[in-house]
Design an enzyme around this catalytic site. Structure first.
Site, PDB file in Angstrom:
ATOM      1  N   ASP A  13       0.768  -1.199  -0.042  1.00  0.00           N
ATOM      2  CA  ASP A  13      -0.022   0.072  -0.093  1.00  0.00           C
ATOM      3  C   ASP A  13       0.815   1.200   0.202  1.00  0.00           C
ATOM      4  O   ASP A  13       2.259   1.170   0.298  1.00  0.00           O
ATOM      5  CB  ASP A  13      -0.837   0.020   1.224  1.00  0.00           C
ATOM      6  CG  ASP A  13      -1.852   1.186   1.081  1.00  0.00           C
ATOM      7  OD1 ASP A  13      -2.350   1.503   0.288  1.00  0.00           O
ATOM      8  OD2 ASP A  13      -2.002   1.873   2.339  1.00  0.00           O
ATOM      9  N   SER A  14       0.316   2.334  -0.398  1.00  0.00           N
ATOM     10  CA  SER A  14       1.033   3.550  -0.226  1.00  0.00           C
ATOM     11  C   SER A  14       1.466   3.960   1.127  1.00  0.00           C
ATOM     12  O   SER A  14       2.253   4.658   1.595  1.00  0.00           O
ATOM     13  CB  SER A  14       0.264   4.777  -0.933  1.00  0.00           C
ATOM     14  OG  SER A  14      -1.136   5.045  -0.129  1.00  0.00           O
ATOM     15  N   TYR A  45      -0.355   8.823  -2.901  1.00  0.00           N
ATOM     16  CA  TYR A  45      -0.298   8.747  -4.248  1.00  0.00           C
ATOM     17  C   TYR A  45      -1.174   9.606  -5.000  1.00  0.00           C
ATOM     18  O   TYR A  45      -1.176   9.659  -6.278  1.00  0.00           O
ATOM     19  CB  TYR A  45      -0.596   7.166  -4.614  1.00  0.00           C
ATOM     20  CG  TYR A  45       0.448   6.491  -4.316  1.00  0.00           C
ATOM     21  CD1 TYR A  45       1.575   6.336  -3.951  1.00  0.00           C
ATOM     22  CD2 TYR A  45       0.034   4.861  -4.557  1.00  0.00           C
ATOM     23  CE1 TYR A  45       2.904   5.723  -3.945  1.00  0.00           C
ATOM     24  CE2 TYR A  45       1.292   3.841  -4.378  1.00  0.00           C
ATOM     25  CZ  TYR A  45       2.447   4.446  -4.035  1.00  0.00           C
ATOM     26  OH  TYR A  45       3.563   3.436  -3.847  1.00  0.00           O
ATOM     27  N   CYS A  77      -4.127  -0.949  -2.775  1.00  0.00           N
ATOM     28  CA  CYS A  77      -4.373   0.438  -2.905  1.00  0.00           C
ATOM     29  C   CYS A  77      -5.092   0.750  -4.119  1.00  0.00           C
ATOM     30  O   CYS A  77      -4.385   0.210  -5.180  1.00  0.00           O
ATOM     31  CB  CYS A  77      -3.138   0.995  -2.864  1.00  0.00           C
ATOM     32  SG  CYS A  77      -2.919   2.738  -3.355  1.00  0.00           S
ATOM     33  N   ASN A  78      -6.406   1.261  -4.271  1.00  0.00           N
ATOM     34  CA  ASN A  78      -6.922   1.529  -5.461  1.00  0.00           C
ATOM     35  C   ASN A  78      -6.218   2.340  -6.194  1.00  0.00           C
ATOM     36  O   ASN A  78      -6.266   2.211  -7.529  1.00  0.00           O
ATOM     37  CB  ASN A  78      -8.239   2.390  -5.034  1.00  0.00           C
ATOM     38  CG  ASN A  78      -9.395   1.487  -4.268  1.00  0.00           C
ATOM     39  OD1 ASN A  78     -10.317   0.678  -4.829  1.00  0.00           O
ATOM     40  ND2 ASN A  78      -9.251   1.328  -2.938  1.00  0.00           N
ATOM     41  N   THR A  79      -5.717   3.653  -5.702  1.00  0.00           N
ATOM     42  CA  THR A  79      -4.948   4.497  -6.503  1.00  0.00           C
ATOM     43  C   THR A  79      -3.892   3.886  -7.426  1.00  0.00           C
ATOM     44  O   THR A  79      -3.585   4.035  -8.509  1.00  0.00           O
ATOM     45  CB  THR A  79      -4.445   5.759  -5.829  1.00  0.00           C
ATOM     46  OG1 THR A  79      -5.490   6.193  -5.212  1.00  0.00           O
ATOM     47  CG2 THR A  79      -3.573   6.820  -6.623  1.00  0.00           C
ATOM     48  N   CYS A 192     -10.790   3.396  -0.978  1.00  0.00           N
ATOM     49  CA  CYS A 192      -9.228   3.978  -0.258  1.00  0.00           C
ATOM     50  C   CYS A 192      -9.043   2.747   0.709  1.00  0.00           C
ATOM     51  O   CYS A 192      -9.867   3.011   1.824  1.00  0.00           O
ATOM     52  CB  CYS A 192      -9.121   5.156  -0.152  1.00  0.00           C
ATOM     53  SG  CYS A 192      -7.457   5.365   0.645  1.00  0.00           S
ATOM     54  N   HIS A 194      -7.451   2.830   3.391  1.00  0.00           N
ATOM     55  CA  HIS A 194      -7.372   3.724   4.699  1.00  0.00           C
ATOM     56  C   HIS A 194      -8.565   4.025   5.311  1.00  0.00           C
ATOM     57  O   HIS A 194      -8.688   4.127   6.466  1.00  0.00           O
ATOM     58  CB  HIS A 194      -6.662   5.103   4.247  1.00  0.00           C
ATOM     59  CG  HIS A 194      -5.165   5.107   3.878  1.00  0.00           C
ATOM     60  ND1 HIS A 194      -4.693   4.327   3.013  1.00  0.00           N
ATOM     61  CD2 HIS A 194      -3.946   5.547   4.839  1.00  0.00           C
ATOM     62  CE1 HIS A 194      -3.330   4.730   2.600  1.00  0.00           C
ATOM     63  NE2 HIS A 194      -2.777   5.179   4.182  1.00  0.00           N
TER      64      HIS A 194
END
Length: 267
Positions: A13-14, A45, A77-79, A192, A194
Protein backbone atom coordinates in the site's frame (compact mmCIF):
# COMPACT_ATOMS: atom_id res chain seq x y z
CA UNK A 1 4.75 -28.93 2.24
CA UNK A 2 5.49 -27.57 5.72
CA UNK A 3 4.74 -24.09 6.99
CA UNK A 4 8.40 -23.14 6.77
CA UNK A 5 8.46 -24.03 3.05
CA UNK A 6 5.51 -21.83 2.15
CA UNK A 7 6.27 -18.55 0.44
CA UNK A 8 4.98 -15.38 2.10
CA UNK A 9 2.22 -13.13 0.81
CA UNK A 10 3.27 -9.57 0.01
CA UNK A 11 0.74 -6.84 0.84
CA UNK A 12 1.49 -3.42 -0.66
CA UNK A 13 0.00 0.00 0.00
CA UNK A 14 1.05 3.63 -0.25
CA UNK A 15 0.84 3.86 3.53
CA UNK A 16 -0.73 1.94 6.39
CA UNK A 17 -4.27 1.68 5.02
CA UNK A 18 -3.52 -1.76 3.60
CA UNK A 19 -3.55 -3.09 7.15
CA UNK A 20 -7.32 -3.42 6.68
CA UNK A 21 -6.64 -5.99 3.96
CA UNK A 22 -3.82 -7.68 5.88
CA UNK A 23 -6.14 -8.19 8.84
CA UNK A 24 -8.71 -10.04 6.69
CA UNK A 25 -6.08 -12.00 4.75
CA UNK A 26 -4.54 -13.38 7.92
CA UNK A 27 -7.92 -14.77 8.98
CA UNK A 28 -8.28 -16.65 5.70
CA UNK A 29 -4.63 -17.71 5.32
CA UNK A 30 -3.45 -18.60 8.83
CA UNK A 31 -0.71 -20.84 7.45
CA UNK A 32 1.08 -18.00 5.68
CA UNK A 33 3.57 -15.38 6.69
CA UNK A 34 3.03 -11.91 5.27
CA UNK A 35 5.32 -9.08 4.23
CA UNK A 36 3.74 -5.65 4.55
CA UNK A 37 5.20 -2.91 2.36
CA UNK A 38 4.25 0.73 2.88
CA UNK A 39 5.55 3.15 0.25
CA UNK A 40 5.38 5.99 2.73
CA UNK A 41 8.16 7.83 0.89
CA UNK A 42 5.68 8.24 -1.95
CA UNK A 43 2.55 8.83 0.15
CA UNK A 44 -0.01 10.06 -0.75
CA UNK A 45 -0.35 8.69 -4.28
CA UNK A 46 -3.42 10.78 -5.16
CA UNK A 47 -1.43 13.83 -6.22
CA UNK A 48 1.23 12.08 -8.31
CA UNK A 49 1.63 12.58 -12.06
CA UNK A 50 0.58 9.27 -13.61
CA UNK A 51 3.75 8.49 -15.56
CA UNK A 52 6.00 9.16 -12.59
CA UNK A 53 3.85 7.03 -10.28
CA UNK A 54 3.84 4.13 -12.75
CA UNK A 55 7.62 4.23 -13.00
CA UNK A 56 8.00 4.38 -9.23
CA UNK A 57 5.73 1.44 -8.47
CA UNK A 58 7.08 -0.81 -11.25
CA UNK A 59 10.68 -0.15 -10.20
CA UNK A 60 9.87 -0.71 -6.54
CA UNK A 61 8.24 -4.05 -7.29
CA UNK A 62 11.27 -5.19 -9.23
CA UNK A 63 13.29 -4.77 -6.04
CA UNK A 64 10.65 -6.33 -3.79
CA UNK A 65 10.15 -9.42 -5.92
CA UNK A 66 13.88 -10.04 -6.24
CA UNK A 67 14.40 -9.70 -2.50
CA UNK A 68 11.38 -11.51 -1.08
CA UNK A 69 10.11 -13.97 -3.73
CA UNK A 70 6.47 -13.92 -2.51
CA UNK A 71 3.76 -16.40 -3.48
CA UNK A 72 1.47 -13.58 -4.64
CA UNK A 73 1.29 -9.80 -4.30
CA UNK A 74 -1.79 -8.01 -3.01
CA UNK A 75 -1.97 -4.38 -4.13
CA UNK A 76 -4.06 -2.97 -1.28
CA UNK A 77 -4.35 0.47 -2.87
CA UNK A 78 -7.06 1.57 -5.31
CA UNK A 79 -5.00 4.49 -6.62
CA UNK A 80 -2.00 2.31 -7.43
CA UNK A 81 -3.82 -0.66 -8.90
CA UNK A 82 -6.26 1.25 -11.09
CA UNK A 83 -3.25 3.01 -12.62
CA UNK A 84 -0.47 0.45 -12.75
CA UNK A 85 -2.06 -2.99 -12.28
CA UNK A 86 -1.90 -3.93 -15.97
CA UNK A 87 1.67 -2.65 -16.23
CA UNK A 88 2.78 -4.70 -13.23
CA UNK A 89 1.32 -7.85 -14.74
CA UNK A 90 3.05 -7.11 -18.04
CA UNK A 91 6.39 -6.33 -16.38
CA UNK A 92 6.35 -9.36 -14.07
CA UNK A 93 4.26 -12.04 -15.82
CA UNK A 94 5.54 -14.80 -13.53
CA UNK A 95 3.95 -13.11 -10.49
CA UNK A 96 0.27 -13.13 -9.54
CA UNK A 97 -1.10 -9.72 -8.55
CA UNK A 98 -4.37 -9.34 -6.65
CA UNK A 99 -5.72 -5.85 -7.14
CA UNK A 100 -7.96 -3.44 -5.30
CA UNK A 101 -10.57 -1.58 -7.30
CA UNK A 102 -13.59 0.46 -6.18
CA UNK A 103 -16.42 -1.89 -5.13
CA UNK A 104 -18.84 -0.37 -7.63
CA UNK A 105 -20.34 -3.66 -8.84
CA UNK A 106 -21.46 -4.90 -5.40
CA UNK A 107 -22.68 -1.40 -4.54
CA UNK A 108 -24.86 -1.34 -7.65
CA UNK A 109 -26.24 -4.78 -6.76
CA UNK A 110 -27.12 -3.77 -3.19
CA UNK A 111 -28.47 -0.23 -3.53
CA UNK A 112 -32.19 0.26 -3.10
CA UNK A 113 -32.33 3.97 -3.87
CA UNK A 114 -30.05 3.80 -6.91
CA UNK A 115 -27.93 6.58 -5.39
CA UNK A 116 -24.35 5.42 -4.79
CA UNK A 117 -21.29 7.46 -3.88
CA UNK A 118 -17.66 6.48 -4.29
CA UNK A 119 -15.35 8.05 -1.70
CA UNK A 120 -11.82 7.90 -3.05
CA UNK A 121 -8.57 9.77 -3.60
CA UNK A 122 -8.44 12.26 -6.48
CA UNK A 123 -6.25 9.82 -8.40
CA UNK A 124 -8.81 7.01 -8.23
CA UNK A 125 -11.61 9.39 -9.22
CA UNK A 126 -9.65 10.50 -12.29
CA UNK A 127 -8.96 6.99 -13.55
CA UNK A 128 -10.68 5.76 -16.69
CA UNK A 129 -10.67 2.38 -14.91
CA UNK A 130 -13.12 3.75 -12.32
CA UNK A 131 -15.42 5.23 -14.92
CA UNK A 132 -15.34 1.99 -16.90
CA UNK A 133 -16.51 0.14 -13.78
CA UNK A 134 -19.45 2.51 -13.50
CA UNK A 135 -20.33 2.10 -17.15
CA UNK A 136 -20.06 -1.69 -16.96
CA UNK A 137 -21.81 -2.38 -13.65
CA UNK A 138 -23.70 0.70 -12.45
CA UNK A 139 -25.11 2.40 -15.53
CA UNK A 140 -28.59 2.14 -14.00
CA UNK A 141 -27.46 4.03 -10.87
CA UNK A 142 -26.64 7.63 -10.12
CA UNK A 143 -23.00 7.37 -9.02
CA UNK A 144 -21.30 10.34 -7.44
CA UNK A 145 -17.49 10.27 -7.43
CA UNK A 146 -16.06 12.12 -4.43
CA UNK A 147 -12.31 12.71 -4.59
CA UNK A 148 -11.00 13.72 -1.18
CA UNK A 149 -7.72 15.62 -1.12
CA UNK A 150 -7.21 15.19 2.61
CA UNK A 151 -8.91 12.07 3.91
CA UNK A 152 -6.05 9.61 3.35
CA UNK A 153 -3.71 11.81 5.37
CA UNK A 154 -6.38 12.26 8.01
CA UNK A 155 -6.91 8.50 8.20
CA UNK A 156 -3.18 7.92 8.67
CA UNK A 157 -3.21 10.39 11.55
CA UNK A 158 -6.32 8.80 13.05
CA UNK A 159 -4.86 5.30 12.85
CA UNK A 160 -1.81 6.55 14.75
CA UNK A 161 -4.03 7.86 17.53
CA UNK A 162 -4.23 11.55 16.67
CA UNK A 163 -7.44 13.48 17.29
CA UNK A 164 -9.36 14.83 14.31
CA UNK A 165 -11.89 17.67 14.31
CA UNK A 166 -15.38 16.45 13.44
CA UNK A 167 -15.91 19.45 11.17
CA UNK A 168 -12.84 18.59 9.12
CA UNK A 169 -13.93 14.98 8.61
CA UNK A 170 -17.50 15.96 7.79
CA UNK A 171 -16.28 18.40 5.15
CA UNK A 172 -14.60 15.50 3.34
CA UNK A 173 -17.56 13.08 3.43
CA UNK A 174 -20.47 15.50 3.08
CA UNK A 175 -20.46 15.48 -0.76
CA UNK A 176 -21.22 11.74 -0.63
CA UNK A 177 -24.76 12.39 0.62
CA UNK A 178 -27.18 13.08 -2.23
CA UNK A 179 -30.93 13.60 -2.17
CA UNK A 180 -32.65 13.21 -5.53
CA UNK A 181 -36.21 12.54 -6.65
CA UNK A 182 -37.28 11.60 -3.15
CA UNK A 183 -34.38 9.18 -2.65
CA UNK A 184 -31.15 9.38 -0.67
CA UNK A 185 -27.69 7.89 -1.04
CA UNK A 186 -27.77 4.51 0.68
CA UNK A 187 -24.30 3.13 -0.12
CA UNK A 188 -20.89 4.79 0.03
CA UNK A 189 -18.04 2.79 -1.48
CA UNK A 190 -14.84 3.21 0.52
CA UNK A 191 -12.45 3.27 -2.44
CA UNK A 192 -9.29 3.74 -0.40
CA UNK A 193 -8.06 1.08 2.01
CA UNK A 194 -7.28 3.77 4.60
CA UNK A 195 -10.90 4.79 4.97
CA UNK A 196 -12.39 1.71 6.71
CA UNK A 197 -10.33 2.54 9.80
CA UNK A 198 -12.52 5.65 10.13
CA UNK A 199 -15.84 3.95 9.39
CA UNK A 200 -17.15 4.46 12.92
CA UNK A 201 -16.36 8.17 12.70
CA UNK A 202 -18.13 8.35 9.34
CA UNK A 203 -21.20 6.61 10.77
CA UNK A 204 -21.35 9.02 13.68
CA UNK A 205 -21.10 12.12 11.49
CA UNK A 206 -23.26 10.98 8.58
CA UNK A 207 -26.49 12.98 8.07
CA UNK A 208 -28.37 9.68 7.64
CA UNK A 209 -27.43 5.97 7.83
CA UNK A 210 -25.74 4.42 4.80
CA UNK A 211 -23.89 1.19 4.07
CA UNK A 212 -20.16 1.97 4.08
CA UNK A 213 -18.79 -0.66 1.70
CA UNK A 214 -15.35 -1.99 2.72
CA UNK A 215 -13.68 -4.20 0.08
CA UNK A 216 -11.03 -5.73 2.38
CA UNK A 217 -12.76 -9.07 2.91
CA UNK A 218 -13.44 -9.54 -0.80
CA UNK A 219 -9.79 -8.83 -1.61
CA UNK A 220 -8.67 -11.35 0.99
CA UNK A 221 -11.07 -13.99 -0.38
CA UNK A 222 -9.68 -13.47 -3.87
CA UNK A 223 -6.13 -13.87 -2.58
CA UNK A 224 -7.07 -17.04 -0.69
CA UNK A 225 -8.54 -18.54 -3.86
CA UNK A 226 -5.19 -18.13 -5.63
CA UNK A 227 -2.97 -19.54 -2.90
CA UNK A 228 -2.58 -23.31 -2.47
CA UNK A 229 -3.70 -24.76 0.84
CA UNK A 230 -1.26 -27.25 2.42
CA UNK A 231 -2.52 -30.57 3.73
CA UNK A 232 -1.44 -29.67 7.21
CA UNK A 233 0.45 -26.90 8.94
CA UNK A 234 1.64 -25.96 12.37
CA UNK A 235 1.43 -22.68 14.24
CA UNK A 236 3.48 -19.79 12.93
CA UNK A 237 6.28 -18.43 15.10
CA UNK A 238 7.59 -14.89 15.16
CA UNK A 239 6.29 -11.66 13.72
CA UNK A 240 5.97 -10.73 10.07
CA UNK A 241 8.13 -7.96 8.60
CA UNK A 242 6.91 -4.51 7.65
CA UNK A 243 8.94 -2.41 5.24
CA UNK A 244 8.64 1.38 4.97
CA UNK A 245 10.28 2.85 1.91
CA UNK A 246 11.23 6.00 3.82
CA UNK A 247 13.17 3.85 6.27
CA UNK A 248 11.99 6.26 8.96
CA UNK A 249 8.59 5.35 10.40
CA UNK A 250 7.89 7.27 13.59
CA UNK A 251 7.37 5.78 17.03
CA UNK A 252 3.56 5.77 16.77
CA UNK A 253 3.76 3.89 13.47
CA UNK A 254 6.18 1.32 14.86
CA UNK A 255 3.90 0.76 17.84
CA UNK A 256 0.93 0.34 15.49
CA UNK A 257 2.85 -2.23 13.45
CA UNK A 258 3.61 -4.19 16.61
CA UNK A 259 -0.11 -4.26 17.36
CA UNK A 260 -0.62 -5.94 13.99
CA UNK A 261 2.15 -8.48 14.67
CA UNK A 262 4.61 -6.73 12.36
CA UNK A 263 8.28 -5.90 12.90
CA UNK A 264 9.58 -2.88 11.01
CA UNK A 265 12.60 -3.60 8.81
CA UNK A 266 14.77 -1.20 6.85
CA UNK A 267 13.74 -0.67 3.21
Amino acid sequence: MTTTELKPILVFDSGIGGLTVLREARVLMPERHFIYVADDAGFPYGGWEEGALKERVITLFGQLLARHDPEICVIACNTAFTLVGADLRAAYPEMTFVGTVPAIKPAAERTRSGLVSVLATPGTVRRAYTRDLIQSFASQCHVRLVGSENLARMAEAYIRGETLEDEAVLAEIAPCFVEMDGGKTDIVVLACTHYPFMANVFRRLAPWPVDWLDPAEAIARRARSLVPVPNGFGPLNGEDPAIFTSGKPDFATRRLMQGFGLTVLSA
